[in-house]
Design a protein around this motif. Structure first.
Motif, PDB file in Angstrom:
ATOM      1  N   LYS A  18       0.607 -13.996 -14.553  1.00  0.00           N
ATOM      2  CA  LYS A  18      -0.239 -13.789 -13.180  1.00  0.00           C
ATOM      3  C   LYS A  18       0.609 -13.314 -12.161  1.00  0.00           C
ATOM      4  O   LYS A  18       1.949 -13.820 -12.143  1.00  0.00           O
ATOM      5  CB  LYS A  18      -0.945 -15.107 -12.843  1.00  0.00           C
ATOM      6  N   LYS A  22      -1.401 -13.082  -6.406  1.00  0.00           N
ATOM      7  CA  LYS A  22      -2.536 -13.814  -6.851  1.00  0.00           C
ATOM      8  C   LYS A  22      -2.045 -15.531  -6.472  1.00  0.00           C
ATOM      9  O   LYS A  22      -2.905 -16.263  -6.235  1.00  0.00           O
ATOM     10  CB  LYS A  22      -3.074 -13.712  -8.335  1.00  0.00           C
ATOM     11  N   ASN A 183      -3.423  -9.546   3.348  1.00  0.00           N
ATOM     12  CA  ASN A 183      -4.748  -9.241   2.701  1.00  0.00           C
ATOM     13  C   ASN A 183      -5.465  -8.023   3.465  1.00  0.00           C
ATOM     14  O   ASN A 183      -6.119  -7.406   3.070  1.00  0.00           O
ATOM     15  CB  ASN A 183      -5.610 -10.493   2.786  1.00  0.00           C
TER      16      ASN A 183
END
Length: 378
Positions: A18, A22, A183
């Motif tokens: 991953k 994340k 973000n």
């Protein structure tokens, strides 16, 4: 009570492949104590929030690049033993195994919740840490990150111009603001956004007001407040709101491991960094320093090692901090060197100077008292 009574089978798990971006988002969203990393269903290690703050690894890297080992705990292990394992492993979470199978995890919070009713006998004054690193309101986030990395700590009290406590900044605060702003930004804008965040004054992201504690407060009360508000620690202040120390969940866990053995109890954080020196060597050397001040009885010694990235011919630069809890208060020394033994010896020299200086101060006070008594007799 063994650890299976309080361990949980519910935990956050990610695959080693991953993306780290994340993983950072999971910490920002769920704020876990740590994340278990597996590969093909097999346990690999953990990732902690502390690692992410200290790392320069890019978001596109895989979680496996950040994995660190954590001490494994058996389901039947004693709670006191597990508390020592967490402290000496420098972690807040550890995997719990049944034989070779990953069964669950244990966290410092779970241990503290289980023993909280037994903490009334302790006061904060008996366990808190006196030497605290603080910052000013105009210290920028980049400097804060460097301090957290250098000293391997999780929080910094923020002071105003009068040295009064006005706020607290934690690793989680920094992770929160970085992830939030990343973000918002596009991939091309992220480098500039990071620079903007690092230049921000800590005043813009600190928590205020701050939960504080008095040295006379019970440890049970302090832990209750930490658990209720999800704080890792409380600032200890005097009557005029000046910082005199800090008490953390780790301090409480460490107190749970104090022993009544004949020899001095020495607790070592990050014991895996020991190379050419043993626990027995460390205990003997600290005892020899303490013996130079006969009136000082060492109740507990904590030795903490922290590894830096810098190396010399393959040997890492190590920081060592020694803290003694004695019947005369706390005494400490710190130093750096290549390898644990060199770092420990530098810290031990500093500790010895501090102990002898304390002895000199005590001698001066005794002389002053004798002089005053003689004057009173005239």
């Amino acid at each position: 009570m063994d650890i299976s009574d309080i361990a949980t089978r519910e935990f956050v798990e990610v695959d080693a492949n991953k993306r780290l971006g994340k993983v950072r988002a999971i910490f920002e969203r769920e704020n876990p104590k740590g994340i278990i990393v597996t590969e093909d269903g097999e346990y690999v290690g953990i990732i902690t929030q502390k690692q992410l703050v200290q790392s320069h690894v890019e978001d596109d890297a895989k979680a496996g690049a950040m994995v660190r080992s954590a001490p494994k705990v058996e389901r039947t292990a004693d709670v006191r033993k597990v508390a020592r394992v967490l402290v000496e492993g420098g972690t807040k979470v550890a995997p719990v195994f049944q034989g070779e199978e990953l069964w669950g995890i244990i966290t410092e919070d779970a241990i503290l919740e289980a023993v909280i009713e037994n903490l009334d006998a302790l006061t904060i004054e008996q366990i808190y840490t006196e030497d605290v690193i603080t910052v000013r309101e105009d210290t920028n986030v980049g400097q804060i990150v460097n301090l957290l990395r250098k000293h391997s700590i999780s929080r910094l009290p923020v002071l105003d111009e009068t040295e009064g406590l006005t706020g607290m900044v934690t690793r989680h605060d920094i992770v929160d603001v970085v992830v939030r702003d990343m973000n918002k930004a596009t991939r091309g804008d992220r480098s500039g956004e990071i620079e903007r965040v690092l230049d921000m004054p800590v005043y813009d992201i600190m928590n205020s007001p701050v939960e504080t504690a008095d040295p006379s407060d019970s440890v049970r009360d302090a832990v209750s407040r930490m658990l209720e508000h999800d704080f890792a620690g409380l600032v200890v202040t005097d009557d005029v709101n000046h910082v005199i120390g800090i008490v953390t969940k780790t301090d409480v866990l460490r107190a749970l491991t104090y022993t009544e053995e004949d020899h001095m109890d020495v607790q070592i954080t990050n014991i895996s960094l020991l190379d050419t020196i043993s626990r027995a060597d460390i205990r003997e050397d600290i005892s020899s320093v303490a013996d130079k001040y006969q009136a000082m009885q060492v109740q507990h010694a904590h030795v903490r090692f922290h590894e830096h990235k810098e190396k010399l011919r393959g040997t890492p630069l190590i920081q060592c901090q020694i803290r003694l809890r004695t019947n005369k208060g706390q005494a400490a020394g710190s130093g750096e060197g290549y390898g644990a033994e060199m770092a420990f010896n530098v810290a031990l020299d500093k500790l010895e100077r501090n102990v002898l200086e304390r002895k000199g101060v005590q001698a001066d006070e005794e002389y002053r008292g004798q002089l005053l008594r003689k004057l009173g007799e005239l």
